[in-house]
Design a protein around this motif. Sequence first.
Motif, PDB file in Angstrom:
ATOM      1  N   LEU A   1       0.817  -1.173  -0.112  1.00 57.52           N
ATOM      2  CA  LEU A   1      -0.009   0.038  -0.064  1.00 57.52           C
ATOM      3  C   LEU A   1       0.680   1.387  -0.082  1.00 57.52           C
ATOM      4  CD1 LEU A   1      -2.656  -1.065   2.543  1.00 57.52           C
ATOM      5  CD2 LEU A   1      -2.819  -1.084   0.137  1.00 57.52           C
ATOM      6  N   ILE A   2       1.812   1.402   0.686  1.00 54.85           N
ATOM      7  CA  ILE A   2       2.930   2.444   0.952  1.00 54.85           C
ATOM      8  C   ILE A   2       3.737   2.672  -0.098  1.00 54.85           C
ATOM      9  CG2 ILE A   2       4.492   3.591   2.500  1.00 54.85           C
ATOM     10  CD1 ILE A   2       2.941   2.207   4.905  1.00 54.85           C
ATOM     11  N   GLY A   3       4.350   1.445  -0.449  1.00 54.22           N
ATOM     12  CA  GLY A   3       5.618   1.408  -1.429  1.00 54.22           C
ATOM     13  C   GLY A   3       6.822   1.096  -0.597  1.00 54.22           C
ATOM     14  N   GLN A   4       7.990   1.330  -1.112  1.00 54.52           N
ATOM     15  CA  GLN A   4       9.410   0.718  -0.414  1.00 54.52           C
ATOM     16  C   GLN A   4       9.486   1.626   0.501  1.00 54.52           C
ATOM     17  OE1 GLN A   4      12.594   2.467  -0.576  1.00 54.52           O
ATOM     18  NE2 GLN A   4      13.284   0.737   0.662  1.00 54.52           N
TER      19      GLN A   4
ATOM     20  N   MET B   1       9.128  10.222   1.217  1.00 55.47           N
ATOM     21  CA  MET B   1       7.562  10.009   0.421  1.00 55.47           C
ATOM     22  C   MET B   1       6.536  10.029   1.531  1.00 55.47           C
ATOM     23  SD  MET B   1       8.456   9.483  -2.840  1.00 55.47           S
ATOM     24  CE  MET B   1       7.263   8.625  -3.490  1.00 55.47           C
ATOM     25  N   VAL B   2       5.413  10.556   1.228  1.00 51.54           N
ATOM     26  CA  VAL B   2       4.180  10.730   2.022  1.00 51.54           C
ATOM     27  C   VAL B   2       3.131  10.014   1.648  1.00 51.54           C
ATOM     28  CG1 VAL B   2       5.466  12.680   3.391  1.00 51.54           C
ATOM     29  CG2 VAL B   2       3.654  13.174   1.531  1.00 51.54           C
ATOM     30  N   PHE B   3       2.178   9.683   2.417  1.00 51.50           N
ATOM     31  CA  PHE B   3       1.035   9.242   2.042  1.00 51.50           C
ATOM     32  C   PHE B   3      -0.253   9.792   2.890  1.00 51.50           C
ATOM     33  CE2 PHE B   3       2.602   6.090   4.953  1.00 51.50           C
ATOM     34  CZ  PHE B   3       1.607   5.899   5.820  1.00 51.50           C
ATOM     35  N   GLY B   4      -1.296   9.695   2.381  1.00 50.83           N
ATOM     36  CA  GLY B   4      -2.443  10.173   2.988  1.00 50.83           C
ATOM     37  C   GLY B   4      -3.611   8.796   3.455  1.00 50.83           C
ATOM     38  N   PRO B   5      -4.545   9.501   4.266  1.00 54.31           N
ATOM     39  CA  PRO B   5      -5.346   8.143   4.797  1.00 54.31           C
ATOM     40  C   PRO B   5      -6.255   7.806   3.464  1.00 54.31           C
ATOM     41  CG  PRO B   5      -6.050  10.286   5.491  1.00 54.31           C
ATOM     42  CD  PRO B   5      -4.877  10.687   4.956  1.00 54.31           C
ATOM     43  N   LEU B   6      -6.320   6.372   3.711  1.00 50.61           N
ATOM     44  CA  LEU B   6      -7.414   5.721   2.603  1.00 50.61           C
ATOM     45  C   LEU B   6      -8.856   6.343   2.944  1.00 50.61           C
ATOM     46  CD1 LEU B   6      -5.761   2.100   2.358  1.00 50.61           C
ATOM     47  CD2 LEU B   6      -5.537   4.124   0.871  1.00 50.61           C
ATOM     48  N   ALA B   7      -9.207   6.439   4.115  1.00 51.21           N
ATOM     49  CA  ALA B   7     -10.425   6.599   4.341  1.00 51.21           C
ATOM     50  C   ALA B   7     -11.171   8.205   3.844  1.00 51.21           C
ATOM     51  CB  ALA B   7     -10.863   6.539   5.857  1.00 51.21           C
ATOM     52  N   THR B   8     -12.333   8.240   3.174  1.00 53.13           N
ATOM     53  CA  THR B   8     -12.737   9.581   3.037  1.00 53.13           C
ATOM     54  C   THR B   8     -14.218   9.463   3.279  1.00 53.13           C
ATOM     55  OG1 THR B   8     -13.634   8.499   0.705  1.00 53.13           O
ATOM     56  CG2 THR B   8     -11.248   9.829   0.977  1.00 53.13           C
TER      57      THR B   8
ATOM     58  N   GLY C   1       7.971   5.174   2.875  1.00 52.60           N
ATOM     59  CA  GLY C   1       7.080   6.654   2.985  1.00 52.60           C
ATOM     60  C   GLY C   1       6.384   6.868   4.610  1.00 52.60           C
ATOM     61  N   GLY C   2       6.057   7.787   4.893  1.00 53.46           N
ATOM     62  CA  GLY C   2       5.679   8.182   6.144  1.00 53.46           C
ATOM     63  C   GLY C   2       3.980   8.868   6.004  1.00 53.46           C
ATOM     64  N   PRO C   3       3.026   8.898   6.987  1.00 53.19           N
ATOM     65  CA  PRO C   3       1.920   9.476   6.855  1.00 53.19           C
ATOM     66  C   PRO C   3       1.999  11.028   6.809  1.00 53.19           C
ATOM     67  CG  PRO C   3       2.370   9.129   9.241  1.00 53.19           C
ATOM     68  CD  PRO C   3       3.751   8.288   8.425  1.00 53.19           C
ATOM     69  N   ALA C   4       1.154  11.718   6.042  1.00 53.68           N
ATOM     70  CA  ALA C   4       1.138  13.240   5.652  1.00 53.68           C
ATOM     71  C   ALA C   4       0.842  13.893   7.091  1.00 53.68           C
ATOM     72  CB  ALA C   4       0.369  13.317   4.752  1.00 53.68           C
TER      73      ALA C   4
END
Length: 511
Positions: free
Chosen positions: A50-53, A474-481, A55-58
């Motif tokens: 899901l995140i990739g190699q 790298m950063v990622f956002g939450p999946l829930a909307t 990454g951290g939470p935005a």
Amino acid sequence: MHADLSRLTFRPDRRYSAVVAQQGRVQLDADANEQTAIQLHQARTLAADLIGQHGGPAGDAGFHITFKGGSRDLDDLIIEGGRYYVDGILCDATRPLPGVPVDDEATDGATGKEGEADAPEPDEPPATWTYWDQPDAYRDPERPGDRLPEQRPFLVCLKVWERSVTAAEDPALREVALGSAMPDTAARVKVVWQVLPLAGSALELENPEGASKDQVGKAFEAWARKASAPGSRLAARGERPEHADEDPCLVRPDARYRGPENQLYRVEIHEGGTAKEATFKWSRENGSVVFPVDELDGTWVELASLGGDDKLDLGVGDLVEFVDTAYTSRGEPLPLLRVEEVDLPGRRVRLSGEPEPGVGRRPELRPFLRRWDHRESARRPRKGAAARLKRGALKVVEGRWLSLEDGVEVYFAADGAYRSGDHWLIPARTATGTVEWPVNAARTPLLQAPAGIQVHYAPLAWVTAEQAELDLRMVFGPLATPAPAADARALAAEAEAEAETRAGEDAEPEA
């Protein structure tokens, strides 16, 4: 991991999803450990997918790097807190807050004497780590190799790996209610993260000074693949020794493994390099026989215990590794030492040399001795036997079977590139009279890559000549909307459908 295990049975290629306990059966450590490994493998694989190699939470991504150059002081890095994932492994850079001590005066109802100045307020604890005080890197300003590169640009990367921790290193793991005569219970596995510099010349960049973020990232990926890829292979077998008939009453005559007990042999690379440079050590107890150090006085070492029995004690001629938390985390091997004398009443041993100055002098780093079971033969080694020792460890010999003991033999493949800490585990069983090792249809042992240490890397920042940092995280956002609100058209269509249904029911003729 250095722990008292029977064996490790987790194999990802078997695709097991759970361990199922059966009633009335013996409970084994291997089953419980495999269940933990299965769940950890699933969780980390999902996170990496899901995140990739990396990454951290935005909003809470950790390991933001700020370069702090010093005109007189040493250069430094500011490491901000937060969470970051590398190959699905969670790395938490949040700096723990210190505890709040009890105010004795307030508790006792006492007040300060008249005229006494109030005690100064304690300094605010730092909220971030620095390159020099990060928890598991143990950088030493007195060692030039630990300092940040003077030549710019250079890359700042995150190195992640895992190691085992027992009660010898963390006494809080021991349940004191069991008493000091009882062994410790379970060990732990710790995630170690280290923020380290990498010279720009190590990356294949045509123009390092003008490289873009994408170019630096791709060059680092290529470097990391080479750095983490296993470079050596080993095979193991049980082979009936030449003089096996001399002890027919100990084990059955046709047994290849001649040891009297089940063992988990550990073969570990001590010093890395090519075959001419590399050395190895081995233990029949997976390197789990350790002795916490109470005091060091020259070559004399006072221990908390000399072992519980003849199998797990220290004797004259044993080879030991002087270890503490910093030594383990740095991964830089030092010479093994030989036990020359044992003082049983004083719980002391005299070693063949004084430990290196940087190891074992700080009690807070929990120094201890780790026993290894190889020995140096006084006779000239015969073909297939272990050679003379080099700094206390055995020399790696490729392309032929090397005898450890009791019929256990190992084989190093040719053209290996060895790394300190690489290891293989070899279960030996008296019931079968051999070792457990993968073989082909012809029963020929198969060469295997090391069981560990598995090292993971992620780029953090690119520090240029202008002392500016290019953020490579790298950063990622939450999946829930938020759930979508129903619009007026959808509500009208739903009401119309309900009305048509009711009209149809009213129009049906009575039976």
